[in-house]
Design a protein around this motif. Sequence first.
Motif, PDB file in Angstrom:
ATOM      1  N   THR A 119       0.818  -1.212   0.000  1.00 22.77           N
ATOM      2  CA  THR A 119       0.000   0.000   0.000  1.00 22.77           C
ATOM      3  C   THR A 119       0.852   1.261   0.000  1.00 22.77           C
ATOM      4  O   THR A 119       1.970   1.273   0.541  1.00 22.77           O
ATOM      5  N   ASN A 176      -4.986   4.824  -4.095  1.00 21.92           N
ATOM      6  CA  ASN A 176      -6.387   4.710  -3.637  1.00 21.92           C
ATOM      7  C   ASN A 176      -7.266   4.024  -4.671  1.00 21.92           C
ATOM      8  O   ASN A 176      -7.561   4.615  -5.701  1.00 21.92           O
ATOM      9  N   ALA A 178     -10.406   2.512  -6.515  1.00 25.88           N
ATOM     10  CA  ALA A 178     -11.816   2.932  -6.620  1.00 25.88           C
ATOM     11  C   ALA A 178     -12.403   2.433  -7.929  1.00 25.88           C
ATOM     12  O   ALA A 178     -11.697   1.868  -8.765  1.00 25.88           O
ATOM     13  N   GLN A 188     -17.313  -2.769  -5.476  1.00 24.54           N
ATOM     14  CA  GLN A 188     -16.886  -2.735  -4.080  1.00 24.54           C
ATOM     15  C   GLN A 188     -18.107  -2.955  -3.196  1.00 24.54           C
ATOM     16  O   GLN A 188     -19.047  -2.165  -3.239  1.00 24.54           O
ATOM     17  N   ALA A 193     -17.909   0.714   4.317  1.00 20.17           N
ATOM     18  CA  ALA A 193     -16.701   1.169   3.625  1.00 20.17           C
ATOM     19  C   ALA A 193     -16.268   2.554   4.099  1.00 20.17           C
ATOM     20  O   ALA A 193     -17.102   3.389   4.469  1.00 20.17           O
ATOM     21  N   THR A 194     -14.958   2.774   4.055  1.00 17.10           N
ATOM     22  CA  THR A 194     -14.426   4.082   4.446  1.00 17.10           C
ATOM     23  C   THR A 194     -13.806   4.785   3.233  1.00 17.10           C
ATOM     24  O   THR A 194     -13.190   5.826   3.376  1.00 17.10           O
ATOM     25  N   HIS A 195     -13.937   4.176   2.050  1.00 14.10           N
ATOM     26  CA  HIS A 195     -13.320   4.747   0.850  1.00 14.10           C
ATOM     27  C   HIS A 195     -14.197   5.874   0.311  1.00 14.10           C
ATOM     28  O   HIS A 195     -15.401   5.696   0.104  1.00 14.10           O
ATOM     29  N   LYS A 198     -16.534   5.400  -2.826  1.00 10.79           N
ATOM     30  CA  LYS A 198     -17.579   4.431  -2.471  1.00 10.79           C
ATOM     31  C   LYS A 198     -18.649   5.099  -1.577  1.00 10.79           C
ATOM     32  O   LYS A 198     -19.845   4.919  -1.785  1.00 10.79           O
ATOM     33  N   ARG A 227      -5.139  12.474  -2.755  1.00 12.75           N
ATOM     34  CA  ARG A 227      -4.867  11.064  -3.033  1.00 12.75           C
ATOM     35  C   ARG A 227      -4.814  10.817  -4.535  1.00 12.75           C
ATOM     36  O   ARG A 227      -5.387  11.570  -5.325  1.00 12.75           O
ATOM     37  N   TYR A 229      -6.064   8.299  -7.222  1.00 15.09           N
ATOM     38  CA  TYR A 229      -7.118   7.275  -7.360  1.00 15.09           C
ATOM     39  C   TYR A 229      -6.856   6.387  -8.569  1.00 15.09           C
ATOM     40  O   TYR A 229      -6.659   6.888  -9.674  1.00 15.09           O
TER      41      TYR A 229
END
Length: 331
Positions: A119, A176, A178, A188, A193-195, A198, A227, A229
């Motif tokens: 990551t 990140n 997505a 997803q 979810a914390t994205h 999403k 970020r 993506y």
Amino acid sequence: MKKILITGGAGYIGSHTVKLLGEQLKGANLYILDDLSTGHQEAILFGEFVKLSLNDQPKVEELFKRHKFDLVIHFAGSIVVPESVSKPLDYYYNNTVNSHFLLSLCEKYDVNNFIFSSTAAVYGDNIEDSKIGAKENNTLAPTSPYGVSKLMTEHMIQDYAFANKDFKYAIIRYFNVAGADPDEKLGQSFPNATHLIKICAEVVAGKRDKVKIFGTDYETEDGTCMRDYIHVTDLAQAHVDGVNYLFEGNESTIVNCGYGKGYSVREIVNKVKEVSGVDFSVDDTERRPGDPAIIISNAHKIKKVFKWKPKYNDISKIIETALNWERIRPF
Ligand SMILES: NC(=O)c1ccc[n+]([C@@H]2O[C@H](COP(=O)([O-])OP(=O)(O)OC[C@H]3O[C@@H](n4cnc5c(N)ncnc54)[C@H](O)[C@@H]3O)[C@@H](O)[C@H]2O)c1
């Protein structure tokens, strides 16, 4: 026939990868190990599914005994950065101890190709070099137990490969992730979810009432985190390319997988409003623990080493596929 074990293959990234492996790698047998803690059996479109936790060591070892795997892709893990701050030991167990166990089985059963889901969180903050992006040989300084748990696994893999010259690895550091499968078969479906994208898609679909922005006082242009993506199908393709790379007998490598372009949280929220045509409530709130201000990749190496050719490098397309999935979501 090559035999490939995919841990966590029922999850978001794993399932998209299994789909591409099934479509593109006709000469391989796929085995998907997943405990379905956050994954979905319906998401496994190819291969043989084994419902099993990596914690169940005797049963996982039986699997290694039964099959002589040629390669392992290790996706299984715990992934929520703020949760890793409140439950660090759970994260070290699932991400680091279980990876140690998997590597020890590779040693015992002579499995010499390994792809690891790492990551961007291993880099920590990326403020100074955000123009050129984080390079694979940057100083690593994770800011959360999640990032450390992944970095520890990277070290184990590299040290083991140093000791066993037959063992080759590809460590892929995702930025990140997505979006969803453009064929609308997958997406997803992570619980709670914390994205960001999403969450926005869930708000547009009426499944949540608002989006929260965590922190508006970061050292960025609009004060919100930035970020890089990456569309999940392009990331999945990077794994197929990584499998081919290792099967061709190439040397071990560490690569970033991102597009090398950053968007702020606020830019993404506004883009989702634009693409969906839906205006929704946004709450500016406090920073969350463990979130670095800027993480953007330098994405040159993966293109050179894996000959990776991304097809969905377009933030509107990423958002559109995420919105479509949230609308139809069968699981
Ligand atoms: N989603 C991202 O933005 C992102 C970014 C960087 C790295 N990653 C890494 O990618 C990998 C996959 O993430 P994801 O987003 O697909 O998450 P996910 O939760 O959808 O997938 C993880 C899968 O692993 C399974 N699993 C977890 N622990 C297990 C265990 N002990 N035994 C067996 N199965 C287990 C889950 O059921 C799930 O299907 C993780 O290792 C994560 O750290 C994800």
